[in-house]
Scaffold this motif. Structure first.
Motif, PDB file in Angstrom:
ATOM      1  N   ILE A   1       0.842  -1.199   0.000  1.00 31.46           N
ATOM      2  CA  ILE A   1       0.000   0.000   0.000  1.00 31.46           C
ATOM      3  C   ILE A   1       0.876   1.247   0.000  1.00 31.46           C
ATOM      4  N   GLY A   2       0.558   2.163  -0.890  1.00 30.55           N
ATOM      5  CA  GLY A   2       1.239   3.448  -0.945  1.00 30.55           C
ATOM      6  C   GLY A   2       0.302   4.543  -0.485  1.00 30.55           C
ATOM      7  N   VAL A   3       0.808   5.440   0.356  1.00 27.65           N
ATOM      8  CA  VAL A   3      -0.010   6.525   0.911  1.00 27.65           C
ATOM      9  C   VAL A   3       0.606   7.861   0.536  1.00 27.65           C
ATOM     10  N   GLU A   4      -0.216   8.750   0.026  1.00 31.38           N
ATOM     11  CA  GLU A   4       0.210  10.132  -0.253  1.00 31.38           C
ATOM     12  C   GLU A   4      -0.738  11.057   0.485  1.00 31.38           C
ATOM     13  N   CYS A   5      -0.202  11.865   1.371  1.00 33.32           N
ATOM     14  CA  CYS A   5      -1.012  12.816   2.130  1.00 33.32           C
ATOM     15  C   CYS A   5      -0.891  14.198   1.485  1.00 33.32           C
ATOM     16  N   VAL A   6      -2.009  14.760   1.078  1.00 29.39           N
ATOM     17  CA  VAL A   6      -2.013  16.073   0.433  1.00 29.39           C
ATOM     18  C   VAL A   6      -3.076  16.946   1.072  1.00 29.39           C
ATOM     19  N   SER A   7      -2.861  18.265   0.980  1.00 27.39           N
ATOM     20  CA  SER A   7      -3.848  19.196   1.505  1.00 27.39           C
ATOM     21  C   SER A   7      -4.782  19.705   0.410  1.00 27.39           C
ATOM     22  N   GLY A   8      -4.271  19.773  -0.832  1.00 30.80           N
ATOM     23  CA  GLY A   8      -5.097  20.245  -1.937  1.00 30.80           C
ATOM     24  C   GLY A   8      -5.714  19.097  -2.703  1.00 30.80           C
ATOM     25  N   SER A   9      -6.351  19.410  -3.820  1.00 36.60           N
ATOM     26  CA  SER A   9      -6.978  18.385  -4.644  1.00 36.60           C
ATOM     27  C   SER A   9      -6.216  18.251  -5.955  1.00 36.60           C
ATOM     28  N   ARG A  10      -5.374  17.225  -6.063  1.00 30.35           N
ATOM     29  CA  ARG A  10      -4.659  16.934  -7.303  1.00 30.35           C
ATOM     30  C   ARG A  10      -4.652  15.423  -7.477  1.00 30.35           C
ATOM     31  N   PRO A  11      -5.824  14.878  -7.853  1.00 28.39           N
ATOM     32  CA  PRO A  11      -5.991  13.416  -7.823  1.00 28.39           C
ATOM     33  C   PRO A  11      -5.006  12.645  -8.685  1.00 28.39           C
ATOM     34  N   ARG A  12      -4.709  13.119  -9.913  1.00 31.41           N
ATOM     35  CA  ARG A  12      -3.826  12.342 -10.773  1.00 31.41           C
ATOM     36  C   ARG A  12      -2.423  12.240 -10.162  1.00 31.41           C
ATOM     37  N   GLU A  13      -1.870  13.365  -9.724  1.00 31.25           N
ATOM     38  CA  GLU A  13      -0.535  13.361  -9.129  1.00 31.25           C
ATOM     39  C   GLU A  13      -0.533  12.584  -7.827  1.00 31.25           C
ATOM     40  N   THR A  14      -1.614  12.713  -7.053  1.00 31.41           N
ATOM     41  CA  THR A  14      -1.708  11.997  -5.786  1.00 31.41           C
ATOM     42  C   THR A  14      -1.650  10.496  -6.008  1.00 31.41           C
ATOM     43  N   ILE A  15      -2.391  10.005  -7.000  1.00 29.73           N
ATOM     44  CA  ILE A  15      -2.400   8.570  -7.282  1.00 29.73           C
ATOM     45  C   ILE A  15      -1.038   8.121  -7.800  1.00 29.73           C
ATOM     46  N   GLN A  16      -0.399   8.928  -8.648  1.00 27.68           N
ATOM     47  CA  GLN A  16       0.935   8.575  -9.144  1.00 27.68           C
ATOM     48  C   GLN A  16       1.924   8.443  -7.984  1.00 27.68           C
ATOM     49  N   HIS A  17       1.845   9.376  -7.037  1.00 24.82           N
ATOM     50  CA  HIS A  17       2.737   9.324  -5.874  1.00 24.82           C
ATOM     51  C   HIS A  17       2.442   8.090  -5.019  1.00 24.82           C
ATOM     52  N   ALA A  18       1.156   7.784  -4.838  1.00 24.89           N
ATOM     53  CA  ALA A  18       0.780   6.615  -4.036  1.00 24.89           C
ATOM     54  C   ALA A  18       1.274   5.329  -4.694  1.00 24.89           C
ATOM     55  N   VAL A  19       1.203   5.262  -6.024  1.00 27.71           N
ATOM     56  CA  VAL A  19       1.689   4.077  -6.734  1.00 27.71           C
ATOM     57  C   VAL A  19       3.202   3.938  -6.560  1.00 27.71           C
ATOM     58  N   LEU A  20       3.947   5.057  -6.642  1.00 22.56           N
ATOM     59  CA  LEU A  20       5.390   5.000  -6.404  1.00 22.56           C
ATOM     60  C   LEU A  20       5.695   4.481  -5.000  1.00 22.56           C
ATOM     61  N   ALA A  21       4.914   4.959  -4.023  1.00 19.95           N
ATOM     62  CA  ALA A  21       5.115   4.510  -2.640  1.00 19.95           C
ATOM     63  C   ALA A  21       4.779   3.028  -2.502  1.00 19.95           C
ATOM     64  N   ALA A  22       3.727   2.574  -3.190  1.00 19.10           N
ATOM     65  CA  ALA A  22       3.366   1.154  -3.147  1.00 19.10           C
ATOM     66  C   ALA A  22       4.461   0.305  -3.781  1.00 19.10           C
ATOM     67  N   ASN A  23       5.025   0.767  -4.892  1.00 16.43           N
ATOM     68  CA  ASN A  23       6.125   0.041  -5.537  1.00 16.43           C
ATOM     69  C   ASN A  23       7.335  -0.053  -4.604  1.00 16.43           C
ATOM     70  N   ALA A  24       7.607   1.054  -3.892  1.00 19.51           N
ATOM     71  CA  ALA A  24       8.730   1.054  -2.943  1.00 19.51           C
ATOM     72  C   ALA A  24       8.461   0.089  -1.797  1.00 19.51           C
ATOM     73  N   ALA A  25       7.213   0.022  -1.353  1.00 20.60           N
ATOM     74  CA  ALA A  25       6.853  -0.919  -0.290  1.00 20.60           C
ATOM     75  C   ALA A  25       7.060  -2.352  -0.761  1.00 20.60           C
ATOM     76  N   ALA A  26       6.603  -2.648  -1.976  1.00 23.19           N
ATOM     77  CA  ALA A  26       6.748  -4.005  -2.514  1.00 23.19           C
ATOM     78  C   ALA A  26       8.216  -4.378  -2.663  1.00 23.19           C
ATOM     79  N   ALA A  27       9.034  -3.429  -3.163  1.00 20.72           N
ATOM     80  CA  ALA A  27      10.456  -3.707  -3.393  1.00 20.72           C
ATOM     81  C   ALA A  27      11.197  -3.970  -2.090  1.00 20.72           C
ATOM     82  N   SER A  28      10.755  -3.322  -1.009  1.00 20.28           N
ATOM     83  CA  SER A  28      11.458  -3.464   0.266  1.00 20.28           C
ATOM     84  C   SER A  28      10.816  -4.504   1.185  1.00 20.28           C
TER      85      SER A  28
END
Length: 198
Positions: free
Chosen positions: A74-101
């Motif tokens: 699971i990848g989590v991105e905490c944001v204060s504004g609304s930028r759904p596409r970038e937020t999801i991209q960041h969460a996917v990167l975090a999920a990939n990092a979680a899987a790799a580690s």
């Protein structure tokens, strides 16, 4: 899984997640991840939620009546504004990092983005590196006390990158392994060694 099995798998995952995410819409992303947006007071609440959510996916799922264990990352991105596409991209990167580690979840950070960019640079360079001889091998002889002589050699990969300088094998080999490119390096090593054995 075929299309029917995949639909059953994603449907079962979404039903399990529904108890955690409530009415939040669950999206299937282009890379096969499930994504949703939820409000949290702080990163600690988000991390607690991620741990609890991963426990919902422990028991087997049975698409096409075949048992399957899902190991979530699971990848989590905490944001204060609304930028759904970038937020999801960041969460996917975090999920990939979680899987790799080998972790169940990770919170997105700039260091994760930097590491992802570094990995992509390595992956984009590996074909040229093999073709140009930037990846070469040192051979460490193996001595057998039983045979009282040399019985083989260990090939040690070394990479001199034109932009990144010397990249140690414990840095580039895991990247190639995670992205299914280790076979290319193995074939290159065999092609290098074979003439030496004649």
């Amino acid at each position: 899984l075929g299309d029917s099995g995949k639909a059953q798998l994603y449907g079962a995952l979404a039903r399990r997640l529904r108890g955690a995410v409530g009415d939040a819409a669950i999206y299937l992303t282009d890379n096969g991840s499930l994504a949703w947006c939820m409000p949290f007071e702080n990163a600690a609440d988000a991390s607690e939620f991620a741990m609890a959510t991963s426990s919902l996916l422990v028991s087997p799922i049975h698409p096409d009546d075949r048992p399957m264990i899902v190991r979530p990352a699971i990848g989590v991105e905490c944001v204060s504004g609304s930028r759904p596409r970038e937020t999801i991209q960041h969460a996917v990167l975090a999920a990939n990092a979680a899987a790799a580690s080998g972790h169940k979840w990770k919170l997105y950070s700039q260091s994760i983005a930097d590491q992802s960019g570094h990995d992509q640079h390595i992956l984009a360079s590996v074909d040229d590196a093999i073709a140009n001889g930037d990846i070469h091998f040192l051979f460490q002889p193996k001595y057998s006390f039983k045979l009282q002589g040399f019985c083989g050699a260990e090939a040690l990969a070394r990479w001199r990158h034109p932009d990144l300088g010397s990249i140690p094998p414990d840095e580039f080999i895991p990247v190639l392994e995670r992205h299914g490119r280790l076979t290319d390096l193995t074939l290159h090593s065999l092609a290098t060694i074979e003439p030496l054995l004649r």
